[in-house]
Design a protein around this motif. Structure first.
Motif, PDB file in Angstrom:
ATOM      1  N   LYS A 127      -6.478   7.950   3.568  1.00  0.00           N
ATOM      2  CA  LYS A 127      -5.386   7.090   3.087  1.00  0.00           C
ATOM      3  C   LYS A 127      -4.712   6.381   4.259  1.00  0.00           C
ATOM      4  O   LYS A 127      -4.405   5.192   4.191  1.00  0.00           O
ATOM      5  CB  LYS A 127      -4.365   7.938   2.311  1.00  0.00           C
ATOM      6  CG  LYS A 127      -3.170   7.190   1.810  1.00  0.00           C
ATOM      7  CD  LYS A 127      -3.507   6.285   0.667  1.00  0.00           C
ATOM      8  CE  LYS A 127      -2.214   5.704   0.104  1.00  0.00           C
ATOM      9  NZ  LYS A 127      -2.380   4.349  -0.344  1.00  0.00           N
ATOM     10  N   ASP A 131      -4.599   2.385   4.873  1.00  0.00           N
ATOM     11  CA  ASP A 131      -3.339   1.672   5.094  1.00  0.00           C
ATOM     12  C   ASP A 131      -3.381   0.894   6.402  1.00  0.00           C
ATOM     13  O   ASP A 131      -2.916  -0.246   6.476  1.00  0.00           O
ATOM     14  CB  ASP A 131      -2.162   2.652   5.102  1.00  0.00           C
ATOM     15  CG  ASP A 131      -1.889   3.260   3.735  1.00  0.00           C
ATOM     16  OD1 ASP A 131      -2.416   2.737   2.725  1.00  0.00           O
ATOM     17  OD2 ASP A 131      -1.152   4.269   3.682  1.00  0.00           O
ATOM     18  N   GLN A 135      -3.145  -3.118   6.803  1.00  0.00           N
ATOM     19  CA  GLN A 135      -2.140  -3.762   7.647  1.00  0.00           C
ATOM     20  C   GLN A 135      -2.808  -4.660   8.683  1.00  0.00           C
ATOM     21  O   GLN A 135      -2.337  -5.779   8.937  1.00  0.00           O
ATOM     22  CB  GLN A 135      -1.264  -2.706   8.336  1.00  0.00           C
ATOM     23  CG  GLN A 135      -0.089  -3.298   9.089  1.00  0.00           C
ATOM     24  CD  GLN A 135       0.820  -4.138   8.193  1.00  0.00           C
ATOM     25  OE1 GLN A 135       1.165  -3.733   7.084  1.00  0.00           O
ATOM     26  NE2 GLN A 135       1.198  -5.321   8.658  1.00  0.00           N
TER      27      GLN A 135
END
Length: 168
Positions: A127, A131, A135
């Motif tokens: 996860k 992420d 980004q």
């Protein structure tokens, strides 16, 4: 079946569990109900009952010499819990699992918990990486959009420059 350390099989375990399940909510049952489980084979039924007596799961009431089965069979305290925990079939399966894996149930449960923790950590890491990539993708897109914006702004400024200063 005179020895409690007999080698049990799934079929034997099922017969033993069937005897114990025959009690249901009753404390005593007539031995003819046990005899039905063994299709009338009183000697075999007697052997299984002797095994259950040795295991302190049942008591025999009204036993007469020369007659293979007693008048009644009574269940001992703890039989309901024994059955609710899976009876002989579950214990056989757990024992077989222990033999096959070479590990006790406790060890397998601990190993399972360790693996669940590792999976949770890997999910958390995955996860975090997702992420981070998301980004980074947003940052790259933002930088390219700014570059394209400046490129078009440069084209507009150049066009305006030539329009204003070269039309005269």
């Amino acid at each position: 079946m005179k020895n409690p350390s007999i080698s049990l099989t799934p079929a034997k375990c099922e017969l033993l569990d069937n005897i114990l399940n025959e009690f249901d909510e009753e404390v005593y049952i007539k031995s003819d109900r046990v005899l039905k489980i063994f299709r009338g084979n009183g000697t075999l039924a007697s052997d299984y009952l002797d095994f259950l007596v040795q295991m302190n799961l049942v008591i025999l009431v009204g036993q007469v010499d020369g007659v293979p089965l007693p008048a009644m069979v009574g269940k001992q305290a703890g039989v309901d819990m024994f059955i609710s925990e899976g009876g002989f079939k579950r214990r056989y399966a757990l024992n077989k699992l222990e033999q096959d894996t070479g590990k006790s149930i406790f060890d397998l449960q601990n190993e399972n918990l360790d693996l669940k923790e590792k999976v949770a950590k890997q999910d958390q890491l995955l996860k975090g990486l997702e992420d981070s990539l998301t980004q980074q993708g947003k940052d790259i897109l933002e930088k390219w959009l700014i570059r394209v914006l400046f490129f078009f702004a440069g084209i507009l400024i150049t066009y305006a420059y030539f329009k204003i200063f070269h039309e005269v």
